[in-house]
Motif scaffolding. Structure first.
Motif, PDB file in Angstrom:
ATOM      1  N   ARG A 181     -11.658  11.267 117.601  1.00  0.00           N
ATOM      2  CA  ARG A 181     -12.118  12.636 117.398  1.00  0.00           C
ATOM      3  C   ARG A 181     -11.658  13.174 116.037  1.00  0.00           C
ATOM      4  N   PRO A 182     -12.316  14.223 115.521  1.00  0.00           N
ATOM      5  CA  PRO A 182     -11.911  14.787 114.215  1.00  0.00           C
ATOM      6  C   PRO A 182     -10.452  15.210 114.158  1.00  0.00           C
ATOM      7  N   ASN A 183      -9.875  15.558 115.302  1.00  0.00           N
ATOM      8  CA  ASN A 183      -8.456  15.972 115.301  1.00  0.00           C
ATOM      9  C   ASN A 183      -7.506  14.778 115.377  1.00  0.00           C
ATOM     10  N   GLY A 184      -8.070  13.552 115.416  1.00  0.00           N
ATOM     11  CA  GLY A 184      -7.226  12.360 115.371  1.00  0.00           C
ATOM     12  C   GLY A 184      -6.943  11.700 116.701  1.00  0.00           C
ATOM     13  N   ILE A 185      -7.241  12.361 117.837  1.00  0.00           N
ATOM     14  CA  ILE A 185      -6.975  11.693 119.114  1.00  0.00           C
ATOM     15  C   ILE A 185      -7.973  10.548 119.305  1.00  0.00           C
TER      16      ILE A 185
END
Length: 415
Positions: free
Chosen positions: A101-105
């Motif tokens: 995901r864009p947030n890194g998860i």
């Protein structure tokens, strides 16, 4: 706590012990189970003899007796099926990446056991070995509720497998046989939603309907096998006759045997006389539409609404259709979502048939008898799902697992 609740609870507890076993450990145990079946064949045959005697006294038909009968060759086949299961890759623990995901998860999925599988079946003692092996390899405990017809056989087969579990300090409840075939107990069993994760019934239409209508637990239906062979106008006639004979007469009392023959009107005059002679030689009873009746000796003529029976014997329904669309329409009306076959040399026709026919297995120029887990490379099968849940068609190891999401982050919080 009732006997059934205790049995279900013990199975759920036992299922937890399989999770920590390595694939190598499970394979060693499975190979020992196969060897134990072979070394115990005289005990199993004696138990089966009791079941066969009682079944004959109760007047079971030939198809049911054939399913029930065990001999040394069939016991060896069960053992070989377990060995194949041991050789197959273990699906449990397999992961696949989904996305980052864009947030890194990072999102992935992992295959996990279903938990406790409850098999409800009739005169099929081989199911005991197949289900036991498949469920164990896929990390599930299994509760086996066979019909009274196969009770002695099932207990003897499961007993051999439980001996191996016990030798490895594992609970016998990993493979459990319900010791009493009373239907009231079965009704209680299919309501144990706290401990059982899925019900898989195998047997006659009445059994499937009873379980489906009364269960509080998700049911994967192994419905009847009304399988058809459609002989297209561009069929190779020799292939078509061979497919017909093998599908109908090689073994009649099984769900992947042919029950219907559909023939394109343009090839009927060339094909049906040969089919008639071949079926007559095998003493197959013919039920036909009015148009096809002229090609057979004293057939039973069926009305348009009288097709769709599962004969499970030397009997078949024959119908001439105008075109491939007529064959697909007939199957839509009378098929059972099990297995359908087209014989044709026309590739667009075969592609249309495979695309449009609603069945779990759709074949081109191959016998319906290949609709079987072992024949399709799955090892033994636990059933052929004819309802579209997570599994459709022959159910092997992967069909006895689900997927869970794995989410890996580094302290991310949702805004």
């Amino acid at each position: 706590m009732s006997m059934i609740t205790t049995l279900a609870k013990n199975a759920a507890t036992a299922a937890k012990t399989i999770i920590r076993l390595s694939e190598q450990q499970k394979n060693v145990i499975l190979l020992e189970m196969a060897a134990k079946l072979r070394s115990n064949f005289s005990v199993i045959l004696e138990a089966n003899k009791q079941d066969m005697q009682a079944a004959k006294e109760d007047g079971l038909d030939d198809a049911m007796l054939d399913r029930l009968l065990l001999d040394e060759a069939r016991i060896n086949a069960m053992a070989e099926g377990i060995e194949v299961v041991a050789s197959l890759p273990n699906p449990v623990g397999q992961t696949r990446d989904i996305t980052t995901r864009p947030n890194g998860i990072k999102i992935s999925k992992m295959r996990i056991p279903l938990g406790v599988v409850c098999m409800i079946y009739e005169a099929r003692p081989n199911v005991t070995a197949d289900a036991g092996a498949l469920c164990f390899k896929s990390g599930n405990a299994v509760i086996l509720r066979g019909g009274k017809e196969a009770l002695h056989s099932s207990k003897a087969i499961a007993g051999a497998m439980q001996t191996v579990l016990k030798a490895h300090n594992l609970p016998e409840a990993i493979i459990t046989v319900v010791p009493d075939p009373d239907r009231a107990l079965m009704l209680e069993l299919i309501k144990q939603k706290e401990y059982i994760d899925v019900i898989i019934p195998r047997g006659g239409e009445g059994l499937i309907n009873f379980v489906t209508q009364n269960s509080l637990i998700p049911v994967i239906q192994h419905y009847k096998g009304v399988c058809h062979l459609y002989v297209d106008k561009d069929a190779n006639i020799d292939k078509a006759v061979a497919l017909l004979l093998n599908g109908k007469t090689q073994r009649t009392g099984v769900c992947n045997a042919l029950e219907g023959l559909l023939v394109h009107k343009d090839i009927a005059a060339n094909f049906l006389p040969l089919a008639s002679a071949a079926l007559a030689k095998e003493n197959v009873k013919i039920n036909s539409c009015q148009r096809a009746a002229q090609y057979f000796d004293s057939p039973t003529v069926l009305a348009d609404t009288e097709f769709g029976h599962e004969y499970l014997g030397l009997e078949i329904a024959v119908r001439i259709v105008d075109d491939i669309e007529g064959a697909i329409s007939h199957i839509d009306t009378f098929g059972s979502n099990h297995t359908e076959v087209i014989c044709t040399e026309d590739k667009p026709a075969s592609q249309l048939f495979q695309q449009c026919v609603d069945a779990s297995v759709v074949m081109v120029n191959a016998s319906s008898r290949f609709s079987d887990g072992s024949q399709l490379g799955l090892g033994a099968e636990i059933g052929i799902a004819t309802t579209k849940m997570h599994a459709y068609g022959p159910m092997g190891l992967e069909s006895l697992t689900a997927e869970k999401f794995l989410v890996n982050g580094d302290g991310q919080v949702r805004a």
